[in-house]
Design a protein around this motif. Structure first.
Motif, PDB file in Angstrom:
ATOM      1  N   PHE A   1       8.177  63.585  76.283  1.00 49.29           N
ATOM      2  CA  PHE A   1       8.183  62.127  76.088  1.00 49.29           C
ATOM      3  C   PHE A   1       8.567  61.422  77.392  1.00 49.29           C
TER       4      PHE A   1
ATOM      5  N   PHE B   1       4.759  39.419  64.836  1.00 50.02           N
ATOM      6  CA  PHE B   1       5.440  40.675  65.193  1.00 50.02           C
ATOM      7  C   PHE B   1       6.017  41.397  63.985  1.00 50.02           C
TER       8      PHE B   1
ATOM      9  N   LEU C   1       4.865  45.006  74.159  1.00 50.86           N
ATOM     10  CA  LEU C   1       4.549  45.735  75.401  1.00 50.86           C
ATOM     11  C   LEU C   1       5.540  45.390  76.515  1.00 50.86           C
ATOM     12  N   LEU C   2       6.777  45.098  76.134  1.00 52.74           N
ATOM     13  CA  LEU C   2       7.752  44.691  77.164  1.00 52.74           C
ATOM     14  C   LEU C   2       8.695  45.819  77.583  1.00 52.74           C
ATOM     15  N   SER C   3       8.590  46.990  76.927  1.00 49.26           N
ATOM     16  CA  SER C   3       9.588  48.039  77.200  1.00 49.26           C
ATOM     17  C   SER C   3       9.601  48.476  78.659  1.00 49.26           C
TER      18      SER C   3
ATOM     19  N   LEU D   1      11.365  45.830  80.737  1.00 47.30           N
ATOM     20  CA  LEU D   1      12.813  45.869  80.530  1.00 47.30           C
ATOM     21  C   LEU D   1      13.411  47.078  81.240  1.00 47.30           C
TER      22      LEU D   1
ATOM     23  N   MET E   1      15.402  58.303  76.336  1.00 52.87           N
ATOM     24  CA  MET E   1      14.798  59.461  75.682  1.00 52.87           C
ATOM     25  C   MET E   1      15.782  60.259  74.857  1.00 52.87           C
TER      26      MET E   1
ATOM     27  N   ASP F   1       7.422  53.955  79.735  1.00 48.09           N
ATOM     28  CA  ASP F   1       8.760  53.377  79.595  1.00 48.09           C
ATOM     29  C   ASP F   1       9.839  54.446  79.446  1.00 48.09           C
TER      30      ASP F   1
ATOM     31  N   GLN G   1      15.268  44.875  67.636  1.00 47.52           N
ATOM     32  CA  GLN G   1      14.763  45.958  68.477  1.00 47.52           C
ATOM     33  C   GLN G   1      15.474  45.978  69.825  1.00 47.52           C
ATOM     34  N   ILE G   2      15.719  44.786  70.369  1.00 57.60           N
ATOM     35  CA  ILE G   2      16.296  44.737  71.717  1.00 57.60           C
ATOM     36  C   ILE G   2      17.829  44.752  71.702  1.00 57.60           C
TER      37      ILE G   2
ATOM     38  N   SER H   1      14.285  61.379  66.686  1.00 55.62           N
ATOM     39  CA  SER H   1      13.022  62.011  66.344  1.00 55.62           C
ATOM     40  C   SER H   1      13.154  63.497  65.976  1.00 55.62           C
TER      41      SER H   1
ATOM     42  N   LEU I   1       7.329  58.121  66.502  1.00 55.60           N
ATOM     43  CA  LEU I   1       8.293  58.741  65.587  1.00 55.60           C
ATOM     44  C   LEU I   1       7.603  59.557  64.501  1.00 55.60           C
TER      45      LEU I   1
ATOM     46  N   VAL J   1      20.937  52.525  71.892  1.00 51.47           N
ATOM     47  CA  VAL J   1      20.471  53.758  72.528  1.00 51.47           C
ATOM     48  C   VAL J   1      21.112  53.914  73.913  1.00 51.47           C
TER      49      VAL J   1
END
Ligand code: FAD
Length: 512
Positions: free
Chosen positions: A398, A253, A271-273, A276, A410, A404, A310-311, A418, A377, A318
């Motif tokens: 988006f 990863f 690919l877990l977003s 979650l 967002m 996700d 990341q998580i 972004s 991004l 966020v």
């Protein structure tokens, strides 16, 4: 009187039903409402509509007789119908609410549930940090700038995550330095085991049938392709995806986290977003599984730290910022960008685009509703920023086009990270680059009609031209930013700036 519990479509895991002081009554009847108006209001990617409906219907099937699944036009109507069936509504003679619901994930949904008589709002679940703790953390900074890195370390300490006593496990808090490798040379696809792929079932077939009918009746319009479902729609599938990632793919990863390969859109990403964000997985179980893999010597620390960051770092940050910044944040527009999104972008018309990087990424979004964080991004978002597209419209795009995408995730990611529309509350500088970055971090420039090093003429890379035109347009603001001032000074060395600006203007909103 029975107290029912209402589950939103992103509250589908078992942790939203576990009883406790801040949970629903044990064995409370469950209400799940499929509100058609949600799909009428916005033109979603069809794969996203499919995934969300499939996940909601899978959850209802799992709960069996305990769940009342209502198909209604609006949430209000659905709730009224459910309570008519179950017996309830309003408050009982002791004033106790007859419906509970966990704090929803958007300002609009929170307003709705708070406006309904007899609905009691329980604290949010599905995240690591309660809102009040974050507020205390943020207020405790005493005017010092909020920074993701500080928040992340505070979460690691508070949750004893990847820690050896008081020190970060593996000796360093941050392994970003090892996690920004360009893709390996002469490699079309990473040498990584394939990700988990779910198998569709009768529920998916029913969902497809319903979506076809809604489209045929002209009730709703979708964008994008609804190929075989790629993302988990049930807890069982989500756990299988998590297991597969941690056991077989986590190792790789870290190093290539920021790299892009045309023929390998997923690389080693998890690919877990979507799982979650649907609430099928809890973030704690994801980061704990990764930490266990490291402690058992099955994954290197840079990969595990990168994933935990990341998580427990980005995702959690966020979520907190969405509430901390408040409702008006969505209208931020510091750069005064107001250009509408062109049709080719709205329609995900990858075939209209010549620039290979953007065409490849737009095709991934069209076909799957997903790309990893760097194409989001540094290609899609960066292009929108360079062309001065309205940040609120970019956020909406988006939200609609990604499997996700939810309001909470967002706003900080698009308005802040972004599009730099918040003037630097979320990040310290705008994220955009010329073609050289894309060339270094991907194989996307090979075989492209444009050249990353050229900024004017027929072969000028639209990202290179766009980058300089962006810096020129916002020179006043950006020269005061110490992370951008050197780049801005670079404008003075361009002998062809006038020609470049003419070229950028002439491009207008045509596909690059
Ligand atoms: P991995 O690379 O495997 O990362 C692991 C997990 O970390 C992800 O599953 C996700 O849950 C979490 N994560 C990492 N970064 C972020 C972040 N910035 N915000 C939230 N979670 C994060 N993520 C979404 O979940 N929904 C979105 O709508 C979304 N929109 C984005 C828009 C832009 C412009 C950008 C720059 C990022 C966005 N992200 C979003 C973050 C990130 O791109 C995705 O979470 C990630 O690409 C999903 O793929 P993955 O599960 O393979 O992630």
């Amino acid at each position: 009187m029975t107290t029912a519990h209402w589950l939103f479509g992103d509250q589908l895991g078992p942790h939203f039903l576990s009883p406790g002081e801040d949970g629903p009554d044990r064995d409370a009847p469950v209400v799940i409402i499929e509100a058609r108006s949600v799909f009428r209001r916005r033109r979603f990617h069809r794969a996203k509509a499919h995934l969300v409906l499939s996940a909601m219907r899978h959850r209802a099937a799992e709960l069996g007789d305990r769940a009342r699944y209502i198909r209604a036009d609006t949430y209000r109507e659905g709730l009224r119908e459910a309570l008519g069936d179950i017996g309830g509504g309003g408050r009982d003679s002791a004033g106790k609410a007859t419906v509970t619901v966990h704090h929803p994930t958007s300002h609009a949904a929170l307003r709705l549930v708070r406006s309904l008589d007899g609905v009691s709002v329980l604290p949010a679940r599905g995240f690591l940090v309660p809102h009040a703790d974050f507020r205390a953390f943020a207020d405790g900074l005493g005017g010092k700038r909020l920074r993701q890195e500080d928040f992340y370390r505070w979460v690691r300490r508070g949750h004893d995550l990847l820690m050896d006593g008081d020190t970060p496990a593996g000796g360093r808090w941050n392994h970003d330095h090892d996690n920004r490798e360009p893709p390996p040379k002469d490699t079309r696809v990473l040498d990584a085991p394939t990700p988990y792929r779910p198998r569709e079932d009768a529920i998916d077939e029913e969902v497809r049938h319903d979506l076809d009918r809604w489209e045929r009746d002209g009730e709703v319009r979708f964008v994008g392709r609804d190929g075989p479902r790629r993302f988990p729609a049930s807890r069982r599938e989500a756990l299988a995806a998590l297991r597969r990632f941690v056991e077989h793919r986590l190792t790789g990863f870290g190093a290539y986290e920021d790299a892009m390969l045309a023929a390998d859109p997923v690389m080693s990403h998890s690919l877990l977003s979507s799982s979650l964000n649907l609430g099928l997985l809890h973030p704690a179980e994801c980061v704990e599984a990764a930490e266990d893999a490291w402690r058992a010597g099955r994954a290197p620390v840079n990969s595990v730290e990168g994933f935990v960051r990341q998580i427990a770092g980005w995702r959690e940050y966020v979520w907190q910022l969405y509430w901390y910044f408040g409702e008006d944040y969505r209208h931020s527009n510091t750069l005064g960008h107001d250009a509408p999104l062109p049709d080719w972008f709205l329609e995900l018309d990858a075939d209209a685009v010549t620039a290979r990087c953007l065409a490849t990424t737009l095709a991934q979004v069209r076909d799957t509703g997903w790309t990893h964080h760097i194409p989001r991004l540094m290609l899609l978002g960066s292009h929108a920023l360079q062309r001065g597209w309205d940040p609120e419209a970019v956020t909406d795009w988006f939200h609609r086009c990604f499997v996700d995408g939810y309001d909470w995730v967002m706003l900080p990611n698009v308005v802040g990270m972004s599009q730099y529309a918040d003037g630097g509350r979320m990040t310290t500088k705008p994220y955009t680059s010329g073609g050289a970055y894309v060339h270094r971090m991907s194989d996307l420039c090979g075989g492209c009609a444009y050249r990353p090093t050229e900024r004017v003429g027929d072969r000028a890379c639209p990202f290179t031209t766009g980058y300089w035109a962006f810096l020129h347009r916002h020179r006043g603001l950006l020269s005061g930013n110490n992370r951008m001032s050197q780049a801005v000074r670079g404008l003075d060395r361009l002998g062809d700036l006038d020609e470049l600006l003419r070229q950028a203007r002439a491009a207008g909103d045509a596909p690059p």
